[in-house]
Scaffold this motif. Sequence first.
Motif, short mmCIF file in Angstrom:
data_model
loop_
_atom_site.label_atom_id
_atom_site.label_comp_id
_atom_site.label_asym_id
_atom_site.label_seq_id
_atom_site.Cartn_x
_atom_site.Cartn_y
_atom_site.Cartn_z
N SER A 68 46.26 5.60 102.57
CA SER A 68 46.50 6.84 103.33
C SER A 68 46.22 6.61 104.80
CB SER A 68 45.60 7.97 102.81
OG SER A 68 45.81 8.15 101.43
N ALA A 69 45.14 5.85 105.09
CA ALA A 69 44.77 5.62 106.49
C ALA A 69 45.80 4.74 107.20
CB ALA A 69 43.39 4.97 106.55
N ARG A 70 46.40 3.80 106.46
CA ARG A 70 47.30 2.84 107.10
C ARG A 70 48.77 3.21 107.06
NH1 ARG A 70 47.01 -3.11 104.79
NH2 ARG A 70 44.89 -3.69 105.20
N ARG A 71 49.13 4.26 106.33
CA ARG A 71 50.55 4.46 106.04
C ARG A 71 51.36 4.79 107.28
NH1 ARG A 71 48.13 9.22 105.29
NH2 ARG A 71 49.21 11.20 105.09
N ARG A 75 38.45 13.37 101.12
CA ARG A 75 37.98 11.99 101.29
C ARG A 75 39.15 11.00 101.32
NH1 ARG A 75 34.34 13.01 97.11
NH2 ARG A 75 35.47 11.65 95.68
N LYS A 76 40.18 11.26 100.52
CA LYS A 76 41.26 10.29 100.35
C LYS A 76 42.31 10.38 101.46
CE LYS A 76 39.93 8.95 96.09
NZ LYS A 76 39.68 7.58 95.65
N GLY A 77 42.58 11.57 101.94
CA GLY A 77 43.53 11.71 103.05
C GLY A 77 44.99 11.51 102.66
N CYS A 78 45.32 11.71 101.39
CA CYS A 78 46.72 11.51 100.96
C CYS A 78 47.54 12.80 101.17
CB CYS A 78 46.78 11.03 99.52
SG CYS A 78 45.83 12.02 98.38
N ARG A 132 50.25 16.71 109.23
CA ARG A 132 49.73 15.37 109.46
C ARG A 132 49.45 15.10 110.92
NH1 ARG A 132 52.13 11.94 105.25
NH2 ARG A 132 52.66 10.31 106.65
N ALA A 182 42.44 5.59 99.67
CA ALA A 182 41.99 5.97 101.02
C ALA A 182 42.53 4.99 102.06
CB ALA A 182 40.47 6.02 101.06
N GLU A 183 42.54 3.71 101.69
CA GLU A 183 43.03 2.70 102.62
C GLU A 183 44.53 2.88 102.88
OE1 GLU A 183 41.74 -1.15 101.38
OE2 GLU A 183 42.85 -2.18 102.99
#
Length: 452
Positions: A345-348, A378-381, A452, A342-343
């Motif tokens: 995915s959020a920062r990529r 939840r993960k956002g990938c 996205r 999750a982190e």
Amino acid sequence: MAGLRPGRVVLGVSGGIAAYKACSVLRLLVEDGHEVRVVPTPAALRFVGEATWAALSRQPVTTDVWTDVHEVPHVSIGRSADLVVVAPATADLLARAAHGLADDLLTSTLLTAGCPVLMVPAMHTEMWRHPATRANVATLRERGVVVLEPAVGRLTGADSGPGRLPEPETIAAAARRLLSRGPAPADLAGRRVVISAGGTREPLDPVRYLGNRSSGRQGVALATSAVARGAGVTLVAAAMDVEPPAGVEIVRVETALELREAVLAAAGGADAVVMAAAVADFRPATVSPFKIKKDREAAADDGGAATSGVETFGAGEVAGAAGDPAGDAPTVRLVRNPDVLAELSARRPREQVVVGFAAETGDAEGDVLDHARRKFARKGCDLLVVNDVSGGRVFGERRTQVVLLRPDGSLTEVPEGTKEDVSDAVWDEVVKLLPPARGGRNDQGTAQRSDR
Ligand code: CTP
């Protein structure tokens, strides 16, 4: 085999004890309907004689370039082949092939073959792990040669480790895959990918940890396939039962926190990150610097529950604890680990592709796909590879079946196959999601990132 067009296969055999197993590989290839020409090296003939190869293949057998010179065999055999399989490929053969030597019929054939080439190494562990062999394997893979990982197990003597020739059926399956798909496309050339693999271990004390059943096979298969497709690979390896492939950068980690740090560091500048590791969601709140003793006083001697990482109930509260007549079992308090996927995915960065894996079982709250869809949200990938692990399936097994979920809700069911097949299917999807490579390397890279 149904659906497979018979072709011309060259079976190169180099001089290792595993040459005898190549007889079974030959049988399987012949049974698939191929015309198989065996090209042993002179050393291979010291292990298995020419008559065996000739009888099993029903083809002439030559090892040197001076026989049937009028047919120019050092050129004609390679040119007319649909596939060259070298099994076993010794350290010496890999070295000669990597350096372009042509000092016998087999190495000459390798230089003239325009078809896919499959090398199946077999040697002692020290030779396989030697930097020279690793470099040779990496060179061959960069050139598009498919080099299988050797199996792990008993070697010639009492020793065991990586270096065994994989089972003939595994080799025949890889040959079939190459004949039907062609060589791995170099569609990841110039790309950098990060893969996490294996299972994290969360220590309780110096000798104990909380772990999981991940074998690391899927992550290693992803790395092997990415290398074969031309990528530069960083493998962040937690505990694994299998050896990492040659030609990848390996960062060893133990805990979820170490894995997070390593993955986030490697992800900077990477084109894709694939989280195949089984990351522990919780870790013991504290780690005892001393071995936790089953007798409470000893634990108290270490500073008690606060430093030992365990809390102890009174006898009455654990009266039901099996095998503990004193009823004095410790309780481990856990705290949450960060969610690395999750982190990430959020920062990529916008152009980076992030892939997650989901191991799910159906239950009263929904089936495997219901759970997977919620996890995806939840993960956002960018892609979620969904495994059905009901009844302990998948962990440690060689074959698996997955569904690939995309953010728009669409899915692809990947037919049951090896973890290598699944890896190829994952990279096929990743390639579609990547923006075009600089210099136009990725001609399929029409970015499908509008979601996205
Ligand atoms: N993952 C992660 N960090 C965690 C846990 C999982 O990055 N702390 C990643 C895994 O590498 C995998 C994906 O998240 O790519 C899904 O892992 P899984 O264990 O199936 O899901 P969890 O998030 O742990 O959810 P749950 O256990 O509730 O099913």
